[in-house]
Design a protein around this motif. Structure first.
Motif, short mmCIF file in Angstrom:
data_model
loop_
_atom_site.label_atom_id
_atom_site.label_comp_id
_atom_site.label_asym_id
_atom_site.label_seq_id
_atom_site.Cartn_x
_atom_site.Cartn_y
_atom_site.Cartn_z
N ARG A 22 6.40 0.90 8.56
CA ARG A 22 7.41 1.83 8.06
C ARG A 22 6.86 2.75 6.96
N PHE A 23 6.08 2.20 6.04
CA PHE A 23 5.57 3.00 4.93
C PHE A 23 4.71 4.16 5.42
N ASN A 26 6.96 6.70 7.55
CA ASN A 26 7.88 7.51 6.74
C ASN A 26 7.13 8.56 5.93
N GLU A 27 6.01 8.15 5.35
CA GLU A 27 5.21 9.09 4.56
C GLU A 27 4.67 10.22 5.45
N GLY A 37 -1.06 6.04 2.41
CA GLY A 37 -1.00 4.76 3.12
C GLY A 37 -1.92 4.70 4.34
#
Length: 186
Positions: A22-23, A26-27, A37
């Motif tokens: 997810r990180f 989303n980024e 990330g």
């Protein structure tokens, strides 16, 4: 087994797929490219086949592959990638010696693998789909120059999986992929 590049593409872009946590996802969506990330010092693999990506990430169920990204990259960049790619596994059918291939692998920032394409249930089909691995300068260009847009398609994937798992025929809902012919540049 035949080798074909099948993809969703326009006059200017071709879509490839990647799956992340997810990180990172989303980024990437927020920035329109990959952020801190994303590890620039690792090989990253891009896949133009939606169903091969679904096979690889388990329809978004595998750990750290829960978010599926549709990454539109410039066609000239994709064509460059394919033309510069070195096949990942040696075969005497590629027309060069093992030593020459090893030297190309060492020098190249781009790898190519041809894996059996998959149907919506993960069964292998009679042709092979391309995967392209980018590292070094190639991954830098991918992140900083070649990406035209990123869309998180996780909800779409989850909906398709749910329908498929209920026995519903989802074939008409899949991305419309057509045979893609690489434009040869000099």
């Amino acid at each position: 087994m035949d080798k074909e590049i099948r993809a969703f593409y326009t006059d200017n872009t071709i879509r490839v797929y990647q799956a992340y946590n997810r990180f990172i996802a989303n980024e990437a969506v927020k920035k329109g490219t990959f952020g801190k990330g994303f590890k620039l010092d690792r090989m990253t693999w891009i896949k133009p086949s939606f169903l091969w990506m679904m096979y690889r990430c388990g329809w978004g169920t595998k750990e750290n592959q829960e978010h599926i990204l549709a990454v539109d990259i410039k066609r000239e960049a994709f064509d460059f990638i394919v033309q510069k790619a070195v096949i990942s596994a040696y075969s005497d059918k590629i027309g060069i010696s093992y030593a020459e291939w090893k030297e190309q692998i060492k020098e190249s920032d781009i790898r190519c693998q041809w894996d059996p394409e998959r149907d919506m249930f993960g069964h292998p089909l009679e042709y092979r789909s391309i995967q392209l691995g980018l590292r070094g300068a190639a991954v830098q260009k991918y992140v900083n120059e070649w990406i035209a847009g990123i869309t998180d398609i996780t909800d779409y994937v989850k909906d398709l999986k749910e329908q498929k798992d209920c026995g519903i025929d989802i074939s008409s809902l899949l991305p419309k992929e057509e045979v893609y012919n690489v434009r040869i540049t000099k």
